[in-house]
Design a protein around this motif. Structure first.
Motif, PDB file in Angstrom:
ATOM      1  N   GLY A  27       0.803  -1.215   0.000  1.00  0.00           N
ATOM      2  CA  GLY A  27       0.000   0.000   0.000  1.00  0.00           C
ATOM      3  C   GLY A  27       0.833   1.260   0.000  1.00  0.00           C
ATOM      4  N   VAL A  28       1.932   1.225   0.729  1.00  0.00           N
ATOM      5  CA  VAL A  28       2.914   2.312   0.771  1.00  0.00           C
ATOM      6  C   VAL A  28       3.976   2.024  -0.279  1.00  0.00           C
ATOM      7  CG1 VAL A  28       4.725   3.377   2.176  1.00  0.00           C
ATOM      8  CG2 VAL A  28       2.504   2.806   3.204  1.00  0.00           C
ATOM      9  N   ALA A  29       4.340   3.037  -1.045  1.00  0.00           N
ATOM     10  CA  ALA A  29       5.340   2.832  -2.093  1.00  0.00           C
ATOM     11  C   ALA A  29       6.697   2.484  -1.491  1.00  0.00           C
ATOM     12  CB  ALA A  29       5.466   4.087  -2.953  1.00  0.00           C
ATOM     13  N   PRO A  30       7.351   1.421  -1.959  1.00  0.00           N
ATOM     14  CA  PRO A  30       8.724   1.152  -1.507  1.00  0.00           C
ATOM     15  C   PRO A  30       9.668   2.237  -1.999  1.00  0.00           C
ATOM     16  CG  PRO A  30       8.130  -0.299  -3.308  1.00  0.00           C
ATOM     17  CD  PRO A  30       6.880   0.455  -2.955  1.00  0.00           C
ATOM     18  N   GLU A  31      10.856   2.275  -1.423  1.00  0.00           N
ATOM     19  CA  GLU A  31      11.827   3.283  -1.863  1.00  0.00           C
ATOM     20  C   GLU A  31      12.152   3.096  -3.345  1.00  0.00           C
ATOM     21  OE1 GLU A  31      15.083   4.810   0.494  1.00  0.00           O
ATOM     22  OE2 GLU A  31      14.657   3.275   2.012  1.00  0.00           O
ATOM     23  N   PRO A  32      12.391   4.203  -4.065  1.00  0.00           N
ATOM     24  CA  PRO A  32      12.705   4.095  -5.497  1.00  0.00           C
ATOM     25  C   PRO A  32      13.929   3.215  -5.732  1.00  0.00           C
ATOM     26  CG  PRO A  32      12.246   6.377  -4.894  1.00  0.00           C
ATOM     27  CD  PRO A  32      12.323   5.604  -3.600  1.00  0.00           C
ATOM     28  N   SER A  33      13.856   2.431  -6.805  1.00  0.00           N
ATOM     29  CA  SER A  33      14.936   1.507  -7.128  1.00  0.00           C
ATOM     30  C   SER A  33      14.877   1.176  -8.605  1.00  0.00           C
ATOM     31  CB  SER A  33      14.795   0.223  -6.300  1.00  0.00           C
ATOM     32  OG  SER A  33      15.594  -0.820  -6.805  1.00  0.00           O
ATOM     33  N   MET A  34      16.037   0.910  -9.197  1.00  0.00           N
ATOM     34  CA  MET A  34      16.067   0.466 -10.586  1.00  0.00           C
ATOM     35  C   MET A  34      15.310  -0.856 -10.750  1.00  0.00           C
ATOM     36  SD  MET A  34      17.495   2.658 -12.510  1.00  0.00           S
ATOM     37  CE  MET A  34      17.726   1.635 -13.971  1.00  0.00           C
ATOM     38  N   LEU A  35      15.211  -1.627  -9.667  1.00  0.00           N
ATOM     39  CA  LEU A  35      14.512  -2.909  -9.727  1.00  0.00           C
ATOM     40  C   LEU A  35      13.005  -2.737  -9.854  1.00  0.00           C
ATOM     41  CD1 LEU A  35      16.486  -4.906  -7.012  1.00  0.00           C
ATOM     42  CD2 LEU A  35      16.772  -4.986  -9.496  1.00  0.00           C
ATOM     43  N   LEU A  36      12.532  -1.506  -9.662  1.00  0.00           N
ATOM     44  CA  LEU A  36      11.097  -1.254  -9.734  1.00  0.00           C
ATOM     45  C   LEU A  36      10.703  -0.509 -11.011  1.00  0.00           C
ATOM     46  CD1 LEU A  36      10.402  -0.303  -6.006  1.00  0.00           C
ATOM     47  CD2 LEU A  36      10.016  -2.498  -7.157  1.00  0.00           C
ATOM     48  N   PHE A  66      10.731  -5.217   2.781  1.00  0.00           N
ATOM     49  CA  PHE A  66      10.153  -4.645   1.566  1.00  0.00           C
ATOM     50  C   PHE A  66       9.906  -3.154   1.745  1.00  0.00           C
ATOM     51  CE2 PHE A  66       6.046  -3.800  -0.773  1.00  0.00           C
ATOM     52  CZ  PHE A  66       6.620  -3.683  -2.027  1.00  0.00           C
ATOM     53  N   LEU A  67       9.422  -2.759   2.919  1.00  0.00           N
ATOM     54  CA  LEU A  67       9.146  -1.354   3.211  1.00  0.00           C
ATOM     55  C   LEU A  67      10.143  -0.848   4.254  1.00  0.00           C
ATOM     56  CD1 LEU A  67       5.246  -1.349   3.399  1.00  0.00           C
ATOM     57  CD2 LEU A  67       6.693  -0.643   1.484  1.00  0.00           C
ATOM     58  N   SER A  68      11.016   0.034   3.831  1.00  0.00           N
ATOM     59  CA  SER A  68      11.999   0.620   4.742  1.00  0.00           C
ATOM     60  C   SER A  68      11.350   1.681   5.624  1.00  0.00           C
ATOM     61  CB  SER A  68      13.129   1.262   3.941  1.00  0.00           C
ATOM     62  OG  SER A  68      12.630   2.406   3.246  1.00  0.00           O
ATOM     63  N   GLY A  69      12.079   2.119   6.629  1.00  0.00           N
ATOM     64  CA  GLY A  69      11.599   3.211   7.470  1.00  0.00           C
ATOM     65  C   GLY A  69      11.357   4.473   6.665  1.00  0.00           C
ATOM     66  N   ASN A  70      12.231   4.750   5.693  1.00  0.00           N
ATOM     67  CA  ASN A  70      12.057   5.937   4.852  1.00  0.00           C
ATOM     68  C   ASN A  70      10.788   5.834   4.005  1.00  0.00           C
ATOM     69  OD1 ASN A  70      14.388   7.158   5.780  1.00  0.00           O
ATOM     70  ND2 ASN A  70      15.660   6.353   4.125  1.00  0.00           N
ATOM     71  N   ALA A  71      10.511   4.645   3.486  1.00  0.00           N
ATOM     72  CA  ALA A  71       9.306   4.455   2.680  1.00  0.00           C
ATOM     73  C   ALA A  71       8.051   4.680   3.521  1.00  0.00           C
ATOM     74  CB  ALA A  71       9.295   3.058   2.075  1.00  0.00           C
ATOM     75  N   ILE A  72       8.075   4.157   4.736  1.00  0.00           N
ATOM     76  CA  ILE A  72       6.913   4.322   5.608  1.00  0.00           C
ATOM     77  C   ILE A  72       6.742   5.787   6.001  1.00  0.00           C
ATOM     78  CG2 ILE A  72       5.925   3.697   7.840  1.00  0.00           C
ATOM     79  CD1 ILE A  72       7.369   0.966   7.492  1.00  0.00           C
ATOM     80  N   ALA A  73       7.858   6.478   6.265  1.00  0.00           N
ATOM     81  CA  ALA A  73       7.770   7.906   6.594  1.00  0.00           C
ATOM     82  C   ALA A  73       7.167   8.693   5.434  1.00  0.00           C
ATOM     83  CB  ALA A  73       9.157   8.439   6.940  1.00  0.00           C
ATOM     84  N   ALA A  74       7.542   8.335   4.215  1.00  0.00           N
ATOM     85  CA  ALA A  74       6.958   8.995   3.046  1.00  0.00           C
ATOM     86  C   ALA A  74       5.460   8.705   2.957  1.00  0.00           C
ATOM     87  CB  ALA A  74       7.667   8.552   1.771  1.00  0.00           C
ATOM     88  N   GLY A  75       5.076   7.472   3.243  1.00  0.00           N
ATOM     89  CA  GLY A  75       3.658   7.134   3.252  1.00  0.00           C
ATOM     90  C   GLY A  75       2.898   7.889   4.316  1.00  0.00           C
ATOM     91  N   ASN A  76       3.537   8.112   5.450  1.00  0.00           N
ATOM     92  CA  ASN A  76       2.914   8.863   6.540  1.00  0.00           C
ATOM     93  C   ASN A  76       2.671  10.324   6.163  1.00  0.00           C
ATOM     94  OD1 ASN A  76       3.606   7.785   9.922  1.00  0.00           O
ATOM     95  ND2 ASN A  76       1.750   8.710   9.106  1.00  0.00           N
ATOM     96  N   ARG A  77       3.525  10.838   5.296  1.00  0.00           N
ATOM     97  CA  ARG A  77       3.301  12.208   4.827  1.00  0.00           C
ATOM     98  C   ARG A  77       2.096  12.276   3.892  1.00  0.00           C
ATOM     99  NH1 ARG A  77       9.032  12.111   5.041  1.00  0.00           N
ATOM    100  NH2 ARG A  77       9.263  11.539   2.839  1.00  0.00           N
ATOM    101  N   VAL A  78       1.849  11.200   3.182  1.00  0.00           N
ATOM    102  CA  VAL A  78       0.671  11.150   2.308  1.00  0.00           C
ATOM    103  C   VAL A  78      -0.596  10.987   3.135  1.00  0.00           C
ATOM    104  CG1 VAL A  78      -0.473   9.848   0.455  1.00  0.00           C
ATOM    105  CG2 VAL A  78       2.011  10.194   0.392  1.00  0.00           C
ATOM    106  N   VAL A  79      -0.553  10.104   4.133  1.00  0.00           N
ATOM    107  CA  VAL A  79      -1.701   9.846   5.013  1.00  0.00           C
ATOM    108  C   VAL A  79      -1.271  10.145   6.445  1.00  0.00           C
ATOM    109  CG1 VAL A  79      -3.416   8.149   5.765  1.00  0.00           C
ATOM    110  CG2 VAL A  79      -2.498   8.036   3.448  1.00  0.00           C
TER     111      VAL A  79
END
Length: 281
Positions: A119-128, A237-250
């Motif tokens: 639901g929360v976007a993972p951190e940007p990566s070339m793998l994505l 799969f979801l790093s702390g940075n990814a979750i923090a970014a999701g928290n800014r959205v919601v």
């Protein structure tokens, strides 16, 4: 546990929902079926309903539009037919990316959402990148969607090393395998639409997530993130940075991390605890 056709989807249910009573609507991941929710249902004293999403299990041939939006429309149609009006939406992996679209479609019927490792976007990566995701999941589906001599052989491929450190969970993984396998000329074959799986993986992992739809919904949102990825040796799969970014959205999103991997978290009590908390608030 019962399995019935509802608005074109196969829907598994534990307990009988009352029209005005609480119910959990559970959305499985990319290569799973509704069978993965048996443990969650066993921990709750409210009914759980879970569709086999189009392209999977007993809904493998169900008609649906492309992408997560197409899946969401079919899920909402099934909820409409069931007459559910007091719903906690729970989604795992792809189901968590799907959940905001379902919540939007259900409107005021949703009293809360639980996202499990998605639901929360993972951190940007070339793998994505889309081509990389399409290629990687193309390889994965070729390994998965083929004939197997028996359920154990399929389970070994589908599970990978997820339960390597949890032998107590291996019967649960085998039960998931048995739910998706059908007899074939060479033994057994999973009831999975490989083309749909790859397309849904690309839509889930490379498009802008729909997390922001949960702001407009206004209902509580809780994320349970796994400490490990595909198995206990892989990073989350979801790093702390990814979750923090999701928290800014919601901004009203709450979250926790559990000592499990992306698959074994479905046996963790945290999801059931989150559902009970949402229903009591």
């Amino acid at each position: 546990m019962a399995l019935a056709q509802v608005a074109g989807l196969a829907v598994r249910s534990w307990g009988t929902p009352a029209p005005d009573g609480p119910v959990v609507l559970a959305l499985h991941g990319l290569t799973s079926t509704s069978a993965v929710w048996a443990d969650l249902a066993g921990r709750l004293d409210v009914p759980v309903v879970a569709p086999d999403l189009p392209g999977r299990g007993f809904s493998v041939a169900a008609a649906a539009g492309p992408g997560l939006a197409g899946l969401a429309r079919e899920v909402v149609r099934s909820v409409d037919e069931l007459g559910l009006r007091h719903v906690v939406v729970v989604g795992h992996s792809m189901g968590a990316f799907l959940a905001p679209l379902v919540v939007e479609g259900l409107g005021g019927r949703v009293v809360g959402t639980v996202l499990l490792d998605g639901g929360v976007a993972p951190e940007p990566s070339m793998l994505l990148k889309p081509l990389v995701v399409r290629g990687a999941f193309g390889v994965q589906t070729r390994r998965l969607v083929r004939d197997f001599p028996d359920a154990d052989a399929y389970t070994a491929v589908a599970e990978g090393k997820a339960a390597a450190n949890r032998p107590d969970l291996q019967p649960g993984f085998r039960a998931w395998a048995e739910a998706v396998l059908r007899p074939s000329a060479q033994g057994f074959r999973p009831n999975l639409d490989a083309r749909r799986l790859v397309a849904d993986a690309v839509d889930s992992l490379t498009r802008a997530p729909h997390l922001g739809l949960l702001v407009a919904a206004g209902a509580p949102v809780h994320l349970v993130a796994a400490a490990h990825g595909a198995d206990d040796t892989k990073p989350a799969f979801l790093s702390g940075n990814a979750i923090a970014a999701g928290n800014r959205v919601v901004p009203h999103l709450t979250w926790e991390r559990v000592e499990a991997n992306h698959a074994t978290m479905l046996f963790d009590p945290a999801a059931a605890a989150a559902v009970r908390e949402l229903l009591s608030s």
